[in-house]
Motif scaffolding. Structure first.
Motif, PDB file in Angstrom:
ATOM      1  N   PRO A  64      -6.918   2.318  -3.434  1.00 38.08           N
ATOM      2  CA  PRO A  64      -7.730   2.861  -2.425  1.00 38.08           C
ATOM      3  C   PRO A  64      -7.031   4.710  -2.155  1.00 38.08           C
ATOM      4  O   PRO A  64      -8.300   5.188  -1.809  1.00 38.08           O
ATOM      5  CB  PRO A  64      -7.145   2.112  -1.044  1.00 38.08           C
ATOM      6  CG  PRO A  64      -5.488   2.097  -1.396  1.00 38.08           C
ATOM      7  CD  PRO A  64      -6.144   1.398  -3.183  1.00 38.08           C
ATOM      8  N   PHE A  65      -6.434   4.593  -3.658  1.00 36.91           N
ATOM      9  CA  PHE A  65      -6.270   5.859  -3.007  1.00 36.91           C
ATOM     10  C   PHE A  65      -6.854   6.899  -4.405  1.00 36.91           C
ATOM     11  O   PHE A  65      -7.711   6.360  -5.452  1.00 36.91           O
ATOM     12  CB  PHE A  65      -4.224   5.437  -4.019  1.00 36.91           C
ATOM     13  CG  PHE A  65      -4.189   5.214  -2.979  1.00 36.91           C
ATOM     14  CD1 PHE A  65      -3.648   5.665  -1.734  1.00 36.91           C
ATOM     15  CD2 PHE A  65      -3.104   3.810  -3.408  1.00 36.91           C
ATOM     16  CE1 PHE A  65      -2.525   5.365  -0.657  1.00 36.91           C
ATOM     17  CE2 PHE A  65      -2.443   3.135  -2.810  1.00 36.91           C
ATOM     18  CZ  PHE A  65      -1.967   3.729  -1.919  1.00 36.91           C
ATOM     19  N   ASP A  66      -6.863   7.815  -4.016  1.00 40.41           N
ATOM     20  CA  ASP A  66      -7.811   8.743  -4.951  1.00 40.41           C
ATOM     21  C   ASP A  66      -7.272  10.582  -5.192  1.00 40.41           C
ATOM     22  O   ASP A  66      -5.911  10.494  -4.677  1.00 40.41           O
ATOM     23  CB  ASP A  66      -8.829   9.315  -4.257  1.00 40.41           C
ATOM     24  CG  ASP A  66      -9.149   9.629  -3.120  1.00 40.41           C
ATOM     25  OD1 ASP A  66      -8.408  10.662  -2.460  1.00 40.41           O
ATOM     26  OD2 ASP A  66     -10.203   9.781  -1.846  1.00 40.41           O
ATOM     27  N   HIS A  67      -7.897  11.381  -5.853  1.00 41.36           N
ATOM     28  CA  HIS A  67      -7.374  12.148  -6.173  1.00 41.36           C
ATOM     29  C   HIS A  67      -6.892  13.366  -4.741  1.00 41.36           C
ATOM     30  O   HIS A  67      -6.120  14.252  -4.942  1.00 41.36           O
ATOM     31  CB  HIS A  67      -8.265  13.280  -6.772  1.00 41.36           C
ATOM     32  CG  HIS A  67      -9.220  13.840  -6.053  1.00 41.36           C
ATOM     33  ND1 HIS A  67     -10.144  12.851  -5.499  1.00 41.36           N
ATOM     34  CD2 HIS A  67      -9.781  14.771  -5.843  1.00 41.36           C
ATOM     35  CE1 HIS A  67     -11.483  13.538  -5.432  1.00 41.36           C
ATOM     36  NE2 HIS A  67     -11.342  15.167  -5.193  1.00 41.36           N
ATOM     37  N   ARG A  68      -7.396  13.614  -4.200  1.00 37.52           N
ATOM     38  CA  ARG A  68      -6.875  13.679  -2.820  1.00 37.52           C
ATOM     39  C   ARG A  68      -5.819  13.565  -2.034  1.00 37.52           C
ATOM     40  O   ARG A  68      -4.849  14.515  -1.203  1.00 37.52           O
ATOM     41  CB  ARG A  68      -7.882  13.747  -1.460  1.00 37.52           C
ATOM     42  CG  ARG A  68      -9.146  14.120  -1.748  1.00 37.52           C
ATOM     43  CD  ARG A  68     -10.087  13.497  -1.167  1.00 37.52           C
ATOM     44  NE  ARG A  68     -10.162  12.632  -0.737  1.00 37.52           N
ATOM     45  CZ  ARG A  68     -10.955  12.011   0.347  1.00 37.52           C
ATOM     46  NH1 ARG A  68     -11.101  12.073   1.681  1.00 37.52           N
ATOM     47  NH2 ARG A  68     -11.384  10.587   0.075  1.00 37.52           N
ATOM     48  N   GLY A  69      -5.273  12.288  -2.166  1.00 38.10           N
ATOM     49  CA  GLY A  69      -4.041  11.772  -1.894  1.00 38.10           C
ATOM     50  C   GLY A  69      -3.827  11.540  -0.227  1.00 38.10           C
ATOM     51  O   GLY A  69      -2.635  11.979   0.188  1.00 38.10           O
TER      52      GLY A  69
END
Length: 101
Positions: A64-69
């Motif tokens: 569920p994690f993306d580049h935005r943290g």
């Protein structure tokens, strides 16, 4: 993975319930994970298979994690976000590429 005639050099789990194994016998074998059964043998490499990549690798690896943290606030939100990212990466179907020397 007893179907290979030489040593296995790479294994990739796909998100569609399949496991892919590449070998020094120059084949990629496709296995149904739930049945531990060979479903397909892909021939055609001129040398041993040394890598396998799936179009869903990034979504499976990052969940569920993306580049935005930004992390989901609860587990149900995390599951929903991970599934959404996986389905987007999968598109019409998971694609697999293999490489050899």
């Amino acid at each position: 993975l007893s179907s290979h005639s030489h040593s296995v050099s790479c294994v990739k789990w796909g998100g569609e319930g399949l496991i892919y194994s590449g070998s020094h016998d120059r084949t990629v074998k496709v296995w149904a994970a739930s049945e531990c059964k060979l479903v397909r043998s892909l021939d055609g490499h001129g040398h041993w298979v040394n890598c396998i990549a799936a179009s869903t690798d990034s979504a499976i690896r990052s969940g569920p994690f993306d580049h935005r943290g930004v992390a989901p606030t609860d587990s149900s939100q995390a599951v929903a976000e991970a599934e959404k990212r996986y389905l987007c990466a999968r598109g019409a179907g998971e694609l697999v590429a293999s490489g050899s020397d």
